[in-house]
Design an enzyme around this catalytic site. Structure first.
Site, PDB file in Angstrom:
ATOM      1  N   GLU A   1      10.020   8.848 -16.425  1.00 24.74           N
ATOM      2  CA  GLU A   1       8.624   9.252 -16.643  1.00 24.74           C
ATOM      3  C   GLU A   1       8.129   8.798 -18.014  1.00 24.74           C
ATOM      4  O   GLU A   1       6.990   8.355 -18.171  1.00 24.74           O
ATOM      5  CB  GLU A   1       8.492  10.768 -16.512  1.00 24.74           C
ATOM      6  CG  GLU A   1       8.762  11.274 -15.110  1.00 24.74           C
ATOM      7  CD  GLU A   1       8.923  12.787 -15.099  1.00 24.74           C
ATOM      8  OE1 GLU A   1       7.928  13.484 -14.894  1.00 24.74           O
ATOM      9  OE2 GLU A   1      10.054  13.281 -15.311  1.00 24.74           O
TER      10      GLU A   1
ATOM     11  N   HIS B   1       0.837  -1.220   0.000  1.00 25.58           N
ATOM     12  CA  HIS B   1       0.000   0.000   0.000  1.00 25.58           C
ATOM     13  C   HIS B   1       0.869   1.267   0.000  1.00 25.58           C
ATOM     14  O   HIS B   1       0.425   2.317   0.431  1.00 25.58           O
ATOM     15  CB  HIS B   1      -0.945   0.047   1.208  1.00 25.58           C
ATOM     16  CG  HIS B   1      -1.672  -1.249   1.468  1.00 25.58           C
ATOM     17  ND1 HIS B   1      -2.948  -1.499   1.009  1.00 25.58           N
ATOM     18  CD2 HIS B   1      -1.281  -2.370   2.131  1.00 25.58           C
ATOM     19  CE1 HIS B   1      -3.322  -2.712   1.388  1.00 25.58           C
ATOM     20  NE2 HIS B   1      -2.322  -3.269   2.063  1.00 25.58           N
TER      21      HIS B   1
ATOM     22  N   LYS C   1      16.599  21.540  -9.825  1.00 27.77           N
ATOM     23  CA  LYS C   1      15.878  20.344 -10.278  1.00 27.77           C
ATOM     24  C   LYS C   1      16.724  19.345 -11.054  1.00 27.77           C
ATOM     25  O   LYS C   1      17.630  19.717 -11.799  1.00 27.77           O
ATOM     26  CB  LYS C   1      14.716  20.772 -11.181  1.00 27.77           C
ATOM     27  CG  LYS C   1      13.651  21.559 -10.439  1.00 27.77           C
ATOM     28  CD  LYS C   1      12.619  20.667  -9.823  1.00 27.77           C
ATOM     29  CE  LYS C   1      11.526  20.409 -10.820  1.00 27.77           C
ATOM     30  NZ  LYS C   1      10.467  19.599 -10.256  1.00 27.77           N
TER      31      LYS C   1
ATOM     32  N   SER D   1      15.630  21.966 -14.999  1.00 28.05           N
ATOM     33  CA  SER D   1      14.483  22.825 -15.257  1.00 28.05           C
ATOM     34  C   SER D   1      14.995  24.185 -15.692  1.00 28.05           C
ATOM     35  O   SER D   1      16.022  24.649 -15.224  1.00 28.05           O
ATOM     36  CB  SER D   1      13.650  22.961 -13.984  1.00 28.05           C
ATOM     37  OG  SER D   1      12.942  24.186 -13.998  1.00 28.05           O
TER      38      SER D   1
END
Ligand code: ARG
Length: 481
Positions: A291, A157, A284, A278
């Site tokens: 992704e 979970h 970043k 970024s």
């Protein structure tokens, strides 16, 4: 002008829109190698069965090889008016060798031709994909061996559950990928029957030898029913189904990379090679490759859905609907190949943060189950009661705002008099993972045995388990395969 390949009964050529919707050359040109190999096998068989003269066969084969060289050399101009790869190749052949080219299409049709080409293409692609899966597995096994003793939190979970080893976690993906390769190879086995010579749909009156062409093209045998042969697209559906499952596995792994590489988790650092910055936030490091691998499943499943809908309800035998099989399949198989390559790069380059994983593994009372197991084992308390007592221990630790190892023996005795100081030795995450030696469990010793088993399977060379407690390797693969 009507089509010179089939325009005999047509007074005019197609409308521009007709040409646009009908042509497949924009995407099926990548079948050129398979198309030419199929034609060479066919022409050779036609000559050996006496349907074609040796001289015609020779000039057809030589001409086809020239066409091949032209395409590979980048000097071939594909024509949309010629619809597809089959007619582009044949028309160029006619330009080169003249009338003999017109004999190549004896005893075949584009229907069996396209099925043959596409099967050959999918077969080659499966072989490449399986090699790529194996490469990713080897990268994972190498890392798993290095991280056999690295402890991380195991989740259910996405809540802290029990400590596991990072190596064990990585080997979970090796198992999944092993099944993925198995499914691809299984599809390959079933697809490996030659449709060539089924002709348009009914077979042919010429005394062809389909066994011969099947053999020349590396098929196990010819297909046994001509209607089935030209209308079957199971082979690509099955391959796409296997590809979808594999992409789903990669997507899960990619999602874990995204989570693990976040500042909040910081379990791993992805290399500069697989992250981006970024334009506005200088701090970043975005896990874009992960992704995108996470996302590719969308188009791969999309291809499967698209094609199965195209095929649903189609009457036998060939219908032009089936031309819609290629674009989506090419895109899906390309996407899977790219995802596998990206994953292999990320796995080989990532740096685990062992300290951070270990600290996190101890959080959330992750060794509570070990307390319950100790109560069962050492005090002979039934598991259900042990579970209850452990719950009270966790509540006490929560109250005192400490971890389970922060509790004193008095604290334990306050909950249950029977507990003694031996309990302390099961509270560490090291003890917890080391104890899980059941077959398939997370213990470092098991991980090393499983890693050696996989190395043996994947390389075909025997590998012994590495000894436990060896100084950890650097963060990069040691290659030792
Ligand atoms: N380009 C076609 C396809 O991909 C080849 C087969 C055409 N057959 C036909 N009868 N028009 O399906």
């Amino acid at each position: 002008m009507s089509n010179k390949m089939w325009g005999g009964r047509f007074a005019t050529g197609p409308d521009a829109i007709m040409e646009e919707i009908n042509a497949s050359i924009g995407f099926d040109q990548r079948l050129y190698r398979q198309d030419i190999a199929g034609s060479i096998a066919h022409a050779t068989m036609l000559a050996e069965t006496g349907i074609l003269t040796q001289a015609d066969r020779d000039s057809i084969v030589a001409g086809l090889n020239e066409v091949l060289a032209e395409i590979e050399g980048g000097t071939f101009t594909f024509s949309r008016a010629l619809e597809d790869i089959h007619m582009n190749v044949e028309s160029k052949l006619r330009e080169k060798i003249g009338d003999a080219a017109g004999r190549l299409h004896t005893a075949r049709s584009r229907n069996d031709q396209v099925a043959t080409d596409f099967k050959l293409y999918v077969r080659d692609t499966i072989d490449t994909l399986v090699t790529q899966v194996t490469t990713l597995q080897l990268a994972l096994v190498t890392r798993a061996e290095e991280e056999a003793e690295t402890i991380m939190p195991g989740f259910t979970h996405l809540q802290s559950a029990q400590p596991v080893t990072f190596g064990h976690h990585l080997l979970a993906y090796v198992e999944m990928l092993g099944r993925d390769a198995g499914r691809l190879l299984d599809a390959r086995k079933r697809l490996n029957e030659s449709p060539l010579g089924s002709a348009a749909l009914a077979g042919t009156p010429y005394p062809i030898d389909r066994h011969m062409t099947a053999e020349k093209l590396g098929f196990d045998r010819p297909t046994a029913n001509s209607l089935d042969a030209v209308s079957d697209r199971d082979f690509i559906l099955e391959t796409l189904a296997a590809a979808t499952i594999c992409a789903m596995h990669l997507s899960r792994f990619a999602e874990e990379m995204v989570i693990w590489s976040s500042a909040q988790f910081s379990f791993v650092r992805l290399s500069d090679k697989f992250t981006t910055g970024s334009s506005i936030m200088p701090q970043k490091r975005n896990p874009d490759a992960a992704e995108l691998v996470r996302a590719k499943i969308g188009r791969i499943l999309g291809a499967l859905t698209s094609l199965i809908v195209v095929m649903k309800g189609l009457p036998l035998a060939y219908s032009k609907d089936m031309q819609e099989d290629k674009e989506v399949a090419f895109d899906a198989l390309d996407s899977l190949s790219l995802s596998l390559a990206a994953m292999t790069g990320m796995v080989s380059d990532l740096t685990p943060n062992r300290e951070r994983m270990r600290v996190s593994a101890a959080a959330g009372f992750s060794t509570a189950t070990d307390i319950a197991d100790w109560l069962v084992r050492e005090l002979n308390i039934p598991f259900r009661d042990a579970h209850h007592i452990t719950g009270q221990i966790v509540a006490l630790a929560e109250q005192k705002n400490c971890g389970l190892e922060g509790l004193t023996i008095e604290d334990f005795k306050f909950i249950d008099q029977r507990i003694d100081s031996r309990i302390h030795k099961v509270l560490t995450v090291e003890a917890s993972v080391a104890a899980r030696q059941s077959y398939g469990g997370t213990a470092p010793a098991n991980v090393l045995v499983q890693a050696a088993r996989w190395k043996t399977l994947l390389t075909g060379q025997p590998h012994d388990p590495k000894p436990l407690g060896k100084k950890k390797h650097g963060t990069h693969g040691d290659g030792g395969l």
